[in-house]
Scaffold this active site. Sequence first.
Site, PDB file in Angstrom:
ATOM      1  N   GLY A  55       0.793  -1.057  -0.041  1.00 55.42           N
ATOM      2  CA  GLY A  55       0.155   0.253   0.375  1.00 55.42           C
ATOM      3  C   GLY A  55       0.661   0.979  -0.347  1.00 55.42           C
ATOM      4  O   GLY A  55       2.018   1.116   0.352  1.00 55.42           O
ATOM      5  N   CYS A  82       5.614  -6.266   1.434  1.00 53.31           N
ATOM      6  CA  CYS A  82       5.256  -4.788   1.363  1.00 53.31           C
ATOM      7  C   CYS A  82       4.793  -3.907   2.834  1.00 53.31           C
ATOM      8  O   CYS A  82       5.333  -4.515   3.979  1.00 53.31           O
ATOM      9  CB  CYS A  82       5.178  -4.467   0.277  1.00 53.31           C
ATOM     10  SG  CYS A  82       6.127  -3.017  -0.102  1.00 53.31           S
ATOM     11  N   TYR A  83       4.105  -2.978   2.372  1.00 49.37           N
ATOM     12  CA  TYR A  83       3.337  -2.182   3.403  1.00 49.37           C
ATOM     13  C   TYR A  83       3.156  -3.755   4.522  1.00 49.37           C
ATOM     14  O   TYR A  83       2.671  -3.022   6.018  1.00 49.37           O
ATOM     15  CB  TYR A  83       2.555  -1.918   2.321  1.00 49.37           C
ATOM     16  CG  TYR A  83       1.363  -0.777   3.676  1.00 49.37           C
ATOM     17  CD1 TYR A  83       1.723   0.177   4.298  1.00 49.37           C
ATOM     18  CD2 TYR A  83      -0.279  -1.046   4.682  1.00 49.37           C
ATOM     19  CE1 TYR A  83       1.133   1.506   5.107  1.00 49.37           C
ATOM     20  CE2 TYR A  83      -0.291  -0.165   5.309  1.00 49.37           C
ATOM     21  CZ  TYR A  83       0.125   0.657   5.715  1.00 49.37           C
ATOM     22  OH  TYR A  83      -0.669   1.389   7.207  1.00 49.37           O
ATOM     23  N   HIS A 169       8.100  -7.732  -3.657  1.00 47.60           N
ATOM     24  CA  HIS A 169       6.353  -7.933  -4.332  1.00 47.60           C
ATOM     25  C   HIS A 169       6.931  -9.355  -4.628  1.00 47.60           C
ATOM     26  O   HIS A 169       7.096  -9.536  -6.056  1.00 47.60           O
ATOM     27  CB  HIS A 169       6.517  -7.242  -5.395  1.00 47.60           C
ATOM     28  CG  HIS A 169       5.699  -6.155  -4.497  1.00 47.60           C
ATOM     29  ND1 HIS A 169       4.392  -5.534  -3.969  1.00 47.60           N
ATOM     30  CD2 HIS A 169       6.690  -4.740  -4.122  1.00 47.60           C
ATOM     31  CE1 HIS A 169       4.385  -4.974  -3.454  1.00 47.60           C
ATOM     32  NE2 HIS A 169       5.852  -3.929  -3.475  1.00 47.60           N
ATOM     33  N   GLU A 171       4.667 -11.469  -6.082  1.00 50.91           N
ATOM     34  CA  GLU A 171       3.575 -11.391  -7.122  1.00 50.91           C
ATOM     35  C   GLU A 171       3.962 -10.985  -7.588  1.00 50.91           C
ATOM     36  O   GLU A 171       2.704 -11.590  -9.188  1.00 50.91           O
ATOM     37  CB  GLU A 171       2.195 -10.603  -5.911  1.00 50.91           C
ATOM     38  CG  GLU A 171       2.103  -9.074  -6.212  1.00 50.91           C
ATOM     39  CD  GLU A 171       2.993  -8.903  -4.929  1.00 50.91           C
ATOM     40  OE1 GLU A 171       3.631  -9.226  -4.435  1.00 50.91           O
ATOM     41  OE2 GLU A 171       2.269  -7.674  -4.830  1.00 50.91           O
ATOM     42  N   ASP A 227     -16.039 -13.299 -21.797  1.00 47.59           N
ATOM     43  CA  ASP A 227     -17.085 -13.716 -21.341  1.00 47.59           C
ATOM     44  C   ASP A 227     -17.763 -14.236 -21.592  1.00 47.59           C
ATOM     45  O   ASP A 227     -19.343 -15.036 -20.852  1.00 47.59           O
ATOM     46  CB  ASP A 227     -16.927 -12.374 -19.862  1.00 47.59           C
ATOM     47  CG  ASP A 227     -15.645 -12.158 -19.893  1.00 47.59           C
ATOM     48  OD1 ASP A 227     -14.941 -13.000 -19.654  1.00 47.59           O
ATOM     49  OD2 ASP A 227     -15.823 -10.731 -19.217  1.00 47.59           O
ATOM     50  N   LYS A 370      -9.931 -13.655 -15.630  1.00 48.66           N
ATOM     51  CA  LYS A 370     -10.011 -14.069 -16.817  1.00 48.66           C
ATOM     52  C   LYS A 370      -9.544 -14.982 -16.936  1.00 48.66           C
ATOM     53  O   LYS A 370      -9.953 -15.384 -17.796  1.00 48.66           O
ATOM     54  CB  LYS A 370      -9.405 -12.253 -17.751  1.00 48.66           C
ATOM     55  CG  LYS A 370     -10.020 -12.655 -18.960  1.00 48.66           C
ATOM     56  CD  LYS A 370     -11.085 -11.444 -19.512  1.00 48.66           C
ATOM     57  CE  LYS A 370     -11.471 -11.939 -20.839  1.00 48.66           C
ATOM     58  NZ  LYS A 370     -12.821 -10.343 -20.741  1.00 48.66           N
TER      59      LYS A 370
END
Length: 514
Positions: A55, A82-83, A169, A171, A227, A370
């Site tokens: 954040g 992180c944050y 991070h 991710e 979709d 997605k």
Amino acid sequence: MDRELVIVLDFGGQYNQLVARRVRECNVYCEIYSYKTDIEKIKAMNPKGIILTGGPNSCYEADSPTYAKELFEMGIPVLGLCYGAQLMMHILGGKVERADVREYGKTEVFVDKTSPLFGDVSEKTICWMSHFDYISKIAPGFRITAHTADCPTAAAECQEKGLYAIQFHPEVLHTPEGTKMLYNFVRNVCGCAGDWKMDAFVENSIKAIREKVGDGKVLCALSGGVDSSVAAVMLSKAIGNQLTCVFVDHGLLRKNEGDEVEAVFGPDGPYDLNFIRVNAQERFYSKLAGVEEPERKRKIIGEEFIRVFEEEAKKIGAVDFLVQGTIYPDVVESGLGGESAVIKSHHNVGGLPDYVDFKEIIEPLRDLFKDEVRKAGLEMGIPEYLVFRQPFPGPGLGIRIIGEVNAEKVRIVQDADAIYREEIAKAGLDRGIGQYFAALTNMRSVGVMGDERTYDYAVALRAVNTIDFMTAEAAELPFEVLQTVMSRIINEVRGVNRVFYDLTSKPPGTIEFE
Ligand code: XMP
């Protein structure tokens, strides 16, 4: 549905959805919630683990996002990123301070392989750092498990309590071994078995739809996009011919797209979904005649779409359920999930009127990202070329033709775009680029062809790399590919004598032209 859950608590980080996607890639279901979510609600969901995101704030400032200390005392493993890592230390008695220099970018990190997070990670690996504040003192009971040249605490943990903090991070793709670290957390530390698999999801969803619908009638607006196609096929598998799908061809589709959609979903295709194709080209063109202003064009197309759809719905009679192709990022971005601000609400052919005569909405893809929608599509045997289709806006070519839209301009942009797509595919680049298309500028210029003077339109080619479609950069296409596309368009598409390649990023540009 009874399934293992990991909760991502969002502290406003830009990568919140990415964290959730990575966790799901480990076959663990996870959902994003705001840090404002009450602890009792978290407990009630009975998560197997909790991940705190990054954040933009400094955790030691008075009004920064924080959380009740109890979160770390419930016996549920927590991973702070992180944050989130700094906050964990701050709350549990460590110290976080502002560093002299910001640590930003790819950074070499040295990990302690005895940590459950890093057992199979290389001792010296690359991570993505982005922080001003740093953990200057770890909380009591913790030990340091990773460091970089500038950051003494790149990771810390208290194994007995199941608490883990990572300053970088894991991710993002710039941390090549990051997914391993997340896998180690959710599968080994939290003990998730990994029951989130698309085959099971499809099967369970079909069962649930069947139960919900009973012998009711269901209506679906099918655009041929990923979709709505996946949603329609799922419904068709669940309830067969209780489903009716309406496909509105507004004359602003890509070349041959209407026929392609009909070939798959129409009566000659493999699905049983009462496909109704409405050829409404002329209707749309006449409404758009003389209109140049982009927002008005969007509005006209959106409204006309709804009118056509409503007329069809009336012919079918009272329907019990309407299908919408809402996916998980829509849920998060509309403010129902995480902490990120409502960014923008696009008009989508899925966004149908609420005054159509129906009782309830079915959103079979509401939990999926997605890439998971695509996996579900493949699982149900939908052809790859449909499943891997790039996003196509509801207003279609209407917003790729600058200025007034008419049948002639639609033909030009369709032909140019078809050539562009063909050459991109031939060069093997079609899966690597976020979005690419041709647009028709409203500019005409002088050229010479043979011995003749020409005064024709310029086509603009666009190709962007993007993760989330909120920011994008022009893709570096090989020059030979661009040259081939340029010469084919000028030779084969009547009415074009110039081709541009658009280098604009988003921001300040947008991906589409209008
Ligand atoms: P922009 O042009 O806003 O586009 O940078 C971002 C992404 O959204 C798509 N887009 C739309 N999708 N209805 C849609 O369903 C719309 O009205 C619409 N406008 C833009 C665009 O193709 C890109 O992927």
